[in-house]
Design a protein around this motif. Structure first.
Motif, PDB file in Angstrom:
ATOM      1  N   ARG A 113       0.835  -1.213   0.000  1.00  0.00           N
ATOM      2  CA  ARG A 113       0.000   0.000   0.000  1.00  0.00           C
ATOM      3  C   ARG A 113       0.865   1.257   0.000  1.00  0.00           C
ATOM      4  NH1 ARG A 113      -2.853  -2.934   3.817  1.00  0.00           N
ATOM      5  NH2 ARG A 113      -2.073  -1.610   5.505  1.00  0.00           N
ATOM      6  N   MET A 114       1.927   1.244   0.799  1.00  0.00           N
ATOM      7  CA  MET A 114       2.808   2.420   0.863  1.00  0.00           C
ATOM      8  C   MET A 114       3.508   2.657  -0.475  1.00  0.00           C
ATOM      9  SD  MET A 114       4.317   1.997   4.751  1.00  0.00           S
ATOM     10  CE  MET A 114       5.787   2.869   4.370  1.00  0.00           C
ATOM     11  N   MET A 115       3.975   1.570  -1.106  1.00  0.00           N
ATOM     12  CA  MET A 115       4.639   1.731  -2.405  1.00  0.00           C
ATOM     13  C   MET A 115       3.666   2.232  -3.458  1.00  0.00           C
ATOM     14  SD  MET A 115       7.254  -1.507  -2.516  1.00  0.00           S
ATOM     15  CE  MET A 115       7.960  -1.021  -4.094  1.00  0.00           C
ATOM     16  N   ASN A 116       2.459   1.680  -3.477  1.00  0.00           N
ATOM     17  CA  ASN A 116       1.453   2.145  -4.436  1.00  0.00           C
ATOM     18  C   ASN A 116       1.142   3.620  -4.230  1.00  0.00           C
ATOM     19  OD1 ASN A 116       0.906  -0.080  -6.114  1.00  0.00           O
ATOM     20  ND2 ASN A 116      -0.349  -1.034  -4.532  1.00  0.00           N
ATOM     21  N   ALA A 117       1.042   4.045  -2.971  1.00  0.00           N
ATOM     22  CA  ALA A 117       0.763   5.450  -2.680  1.00  0.00           C
ATOM     23  C   ALA A 117       1.901   6.343  -3.175  1.00  0.00           C
ATOM     24  CB  ALA A 117       0.540   5.640  -1.182  1.00  0.00           C
ATOM     25  N   ALA A 118       3.139   5.905  -2.975  1.00  0.00           N
ATOM     26  CA  ALA A 118       4.297   6.712  -3.383  1.00  0.00           C
ATOM     27  C   ALA A 118       4.414   6.829  -4.896  1.00  0.00           C
ATOM     28  CB  ALA A 118       5.574   6.115  -2.808  1.00  0.00           C
ATOM     29  N   LEU A 119       3.962   5.796  -5.609  1.00  0.00           N
ATOM     30  CA  LEU A 119       4.111   5.779  -7.066  1.00  0.00           C
ATOM     31  C   LEU A 119       2.866   6.282  -7.804  1.00  0.00           C
ATOM     32  CD1 LEU A 119       5.944   2.341  -7.326  1.00  0.00           C
ATOM     33  CD2 LEU A 119       6.946   4.624  -7.470  1.00  0.00           C
ATOM     34  N   ASN A 120       1.864   6.704  -7.052  1.00  0.00           N
ATOM     35  CA  ASN A 120       0.596   7.158  -7.617  1.00  0.00           C
ATOM     36  C   ASN A 120       0.784   8.378  -8.517  1.00  0.00           C
ATOM     37  OD1 ASN A 120      -2.059   8.680  -7.643  1.00  0.00           O
ATOM     38  ND2 ASN A 120      -2.638   6.753  -6.668  1.00  0.00           N
ATOM     39  N   GLU A 121       0.050   8.398  -9.584  1.00  0.00           N
ATOM     40  CA  GLU A 121       0.129   9.474 -10.585  1.00  0.00           C
ATOM     41  C   GLU A 121      -0.069  10.855  -9.972  1.00  0.00           C
ATOM     42  OE1 GLU A 121       1.019  10.346 -14.503  1.00  0.00           O
ATOM     43  OE2 GLU A 121       0.833   8.328 -13.696  1.00  0.00           O
ATOM     44  N   SER A 122      -0.917  10.962  -8.953  1.00  0.00           N
ATOM     45  CA  SER A 122      -1.202  12.265  -8.350  1.00  0.00           C
ATOM     46  C   SER A 122       0.035  12.899  -7.707  1.00  0.00           C
ATOM     47  CB  SER A 122      -2.317  12.138  -7.306  1.00  0.00           C
ATOM     48  OG  SER A 122      -1.901  11.324  -6.229  1.00  0.00           O
ATOM     49  N   ASN A 123       1.039  12.111  -7.392  1.00  0.00           N
ATOM     50  CA  ASN A 123       2.266  12.646  -6.800  1.00  0.00           C
ATOM     51  C   ASN A 123       3.146  13.369  -7.814  1.00  0.00           C
ATOM     52  OD1 ASN A 123       1.735  11.623  -4.221  1.00  0.00           O
ATOM     53  ND2 ASN A 123       2.527   9.625  -4.812  1.00  0.00           N
ATOM     54  N   PHE A 124       2.812  13.259  -9.075  1.00  0.00           N
ATOM     55  CA  PHE A 124       3.666  13.811 -10.121  1.00  0.00           C
ATOM     56  C   PHE A 124       3.062  15.043 -10.795  1.00  0.00           C
ATOM     57  CE2 PHE A 124       4.780   9.341  -9.658  1.00  0.00           C
ATOM     58  CZ  PHE A 124       6.145   9.443  -9.454  1.00  0.00           C
ATOM     59  N   ARG A 125       2.074  15.644 -10.151  1.00  0.00           N
ATOM     60  CA  ARG A 125       1.497  16.875 -10.700  1.00  0.00           C
ATOM     61  C   ARG A 125       2.580  17.938 -10.775  1.00  0.00           C
ATOM     62  NH1 ARG A 125      -3.250  16.149  -6.965  1.00  0.00           N
ATOM     63  NH2 ARG A 125      -4.645  14.832  -8.199  1.00  0.00           N
ATOM     64  N   GLY A 126       2.655  18.606 -11.904  1.00  0.00           N
ATOM     65  CA  GLY A 126       3.639  19.657 -12.092  1.00  0.00           C
ATOM     66  C   GLY A 126       4.976  19.164 -12.632  1.00  0.00           C
ATOM     67  N   VAL A 127       5.121  17.856 -12.764  1.00  0.00           N
ATOM     68  CA  VAL A 127       6.359  17.292 -13.308  1.00  0.00           C
ATOM     69  C   VAL A 127       6.189  17.161 -14.819  1.00  0.00           C
ATOM     70  CG1 VAL A 127       7.855  15.252 -13.331  1.00  0.00           C
ATOM     71  CG2 VAL A 127       6.838  16.032 -11.182  1.00  0.00           C
ATOM     72  N   GLU A 128       7.261  17.453 -15.553  1.00  0.00           N
ATOM     73  CA  GLU A 128       7.243  17.291 -17.019  1.00  0.00           C
ATOM     74  C   GLU A 128       6.713  15.901 -17.367  1.00  0.00           C
ATOM     75  OE1 GLU A 128       8.298  18.879 -20.054  1.00  0.00           O
ATOM     76  OE2 GLU A 128       8.298  20.652 -18.788  1.00  0.00           O
ATOM     77  N   PRO A 129       5.723  15.792 -18.230  1.00  0.00           N
ATOM     78  CA  PRO A 129       5.175  14.473 -18.587  1.00  0.00           C
ATOM     79  C   PRO A 129       6.241  13.481 -19.083  1.00  0.00           C
ATOM     80  CG  PRO A 129       3.754  16.202 -19.416  1.00  0.00           C
ATOM     81  CD  PRO A 129       4.978  16.875 -18.865  1.00  0.00           C
ATOM     82  N   ASP A 130       7.268  13.974 -19.760  1.00  0.00           N
ATOM     83  CA  ASP A 130       8.325  13.086 -20.265  1.00  0.00           C
ATOM     84  C   ASP A 130       9.173  12.491 -19.136  1.00  0.00           C
ATOM     85  OD1 ASP A 130       7.480  13.663 -22.807  1.00  0.00           O
ATOM     86  OD2 ASP A 130       9.107  15.070 -23.253  1.00  0.00           O
ATOM     87  N   ASN A 131       9.134  13.106 -17.956  1.00  0.00           N
ATOM     88  CA  ASN A 131       9.973  12.663 -16.843  1.00  0.00           C
ATOM     89  C   ASN A 131       9.250  11.781 -15.822  1.00  0.00           C
ATOM     90  OD1 ASN A 131      12.218  14.019 -17.836  1.00  0.00           O
ATOM     91  ND2 ASN A 131      11.624  15.922 -16.816  1.00  0.00           N
ATOM     92  N   ILE A 132       7.939  11.762 -15.849  1.00  0.00           N
ATOM     93  CA  ILE A 132       7.169  11.063 -14.814  1.00  0.00           C
ATOM     94  C   ILE A 132       7.551   9.592 -14.712  1.00  0.00           C
ATOM     95  CG2 ILE A 132       4.855  10.273 -14.166  1.00  0.00           C
ATOM     96  CD1 ILE A 132       3.816  13.016 -15.185  1.00  0.00           C
ATOM     97  N   ASN A 133       7.536   8.867 -15.817  1.00  0.00           N
ATOM     98  CA  ASN A 133       7.820   7.427 -15.760  1.00  0.00           C
ATOM     99  C   ASN A 133       9.290   7.136 -15.439  1.00  0.00           C
ATOM    100  OD1 ASN A 133       5.156   6.791 -16.211  1.00  0.00           O
ATOM    101  ND2 ASN A 133       5.409   6.559 -18.416  1.00  0.00           N
ATOM    102  N   LYS A 134      10.170   8.070 -15.762  1.00  0.00           N
ATOM    103  CA  LYS A 134      11.585   7.915 -15.399  1.00  0.00           C
ATOM    104  C   LYS A 134      11.754   8.050 -13.887  1.00  0.00           C
ATOM    105  CE  LYS A 134      13.191   9.712 -19.798  1.00  0.00           C
ATOM    106  NZ  LYS A 134      13.754  10.858 -20.497  1.00  0.00           N
ATOM    107  N   ILE A 135      11.110   9.067 -13.321  1.00  0.00           N
ATOM    108  CA  ILE A 135      11.190   9.288 -11.878  1.00  0.00           C
ATOM    109  C   ILE A 135      10.537   8.121 -11.137  1.00  0.00           C
ATOM    110  CG2 ILE A 135      10.408  10.765  -9.975  1.00  0.00           C
ATOM    111  CD1 ILE A 135      10.611  13.137 -12.014  1.00  0.00           C
ATOM    112  N   ARG A 136       9.386   7.674 -11.637  1.00  0.00           N
ATOM    113  CA  ARG A 136       8.683   6.553 -11.002  1.00  0.00           C
ATOM    114  C   ARG A 136       9.564   5.301 -10.993  1.00  0.00           C
ATOM    115  NH1 ARG A 136       4.241   6.553 -13.765  1.00  0.00           N
ATOM    116  NH2 ARG A 136       2.962   7.674 -12.270  1.00  0.00           N
TER     117      ARG A 136
END
Length: 149
Positions: A113-136
């Motif tokens: 549950r904690m890992m899913n929460a940390a990797l949730n799409e909502s945590n990446f608001r404001g991040v360049e779309p090209d970078n989201i999956n790299k950061i995740r």
């Protein structure tokens, strides 16, 4: 045979089925093989990595040593996943991997549950779309590395 292969083979031979940890005196091993101690360091740091399923601990000084611990089967499974993730991972795939680890009892329900929460799409608001999956992908790998015993 290259010197680094010889060193790696000698270290591997120190492991057996009942001994997941090997203690090495760097200077002693170097004198046995006939190399400089820095070559031992090179082999350990390049071949006995967390990604390859090993944990390294060292103690410096006169009685210093290097402990190399081989991952158990749970850790090996997690390391296999870490190595398969690559440079990017989308939320759906990350959650599927976490579900599978939890289903196989390799992750607790709470950890999943904690890992899913940390990797949730909502945590990446404001991040360049090209970078989201790299950061995740980097975050997931780091969480899994931290989870290994």
């Amino acid at each position: 045979m290259k010197m680094s292969d010889l060193i790696a083979d000698m270290i591997m031979d120190m492991f057996d089925d009942n001994t997941p940890t090997v203690q090495i005196q760097r200077n002693d091993l170097a004198s046995k093989i006939g190399c400089v101690p820095s070559q031992i360091n090179y082999v350990i740091t390049s071949r006995f990595t967390p990604e390859a399923g090993y944990r390294i601990e060292s103690r410096r000084g006169g009685g210093g040593y290097i402990l190399i611990t081989r991952a158990n089967s749970k850790d090996a499974a997690v390391m296999g996943l870490i190595n398969s993730i690559g440079d990017e991972i989308d939320e759906r795939t990350a959650k599927a991997h976490i579900y599978n680890l939890n289903y196989q009892n390799l992750l607790s329900d709470k950890t999943a549950r904690m890992m899913n929460a940390a990797l949730n799409e909502s945590n990446f608001r404001g991040v360049e779309p090209d970078n989201i999956n790299k950061i995740r992908a980097r975050q997931m790998k780091q969480m899994l590395l931290a989870y290994i015993d």
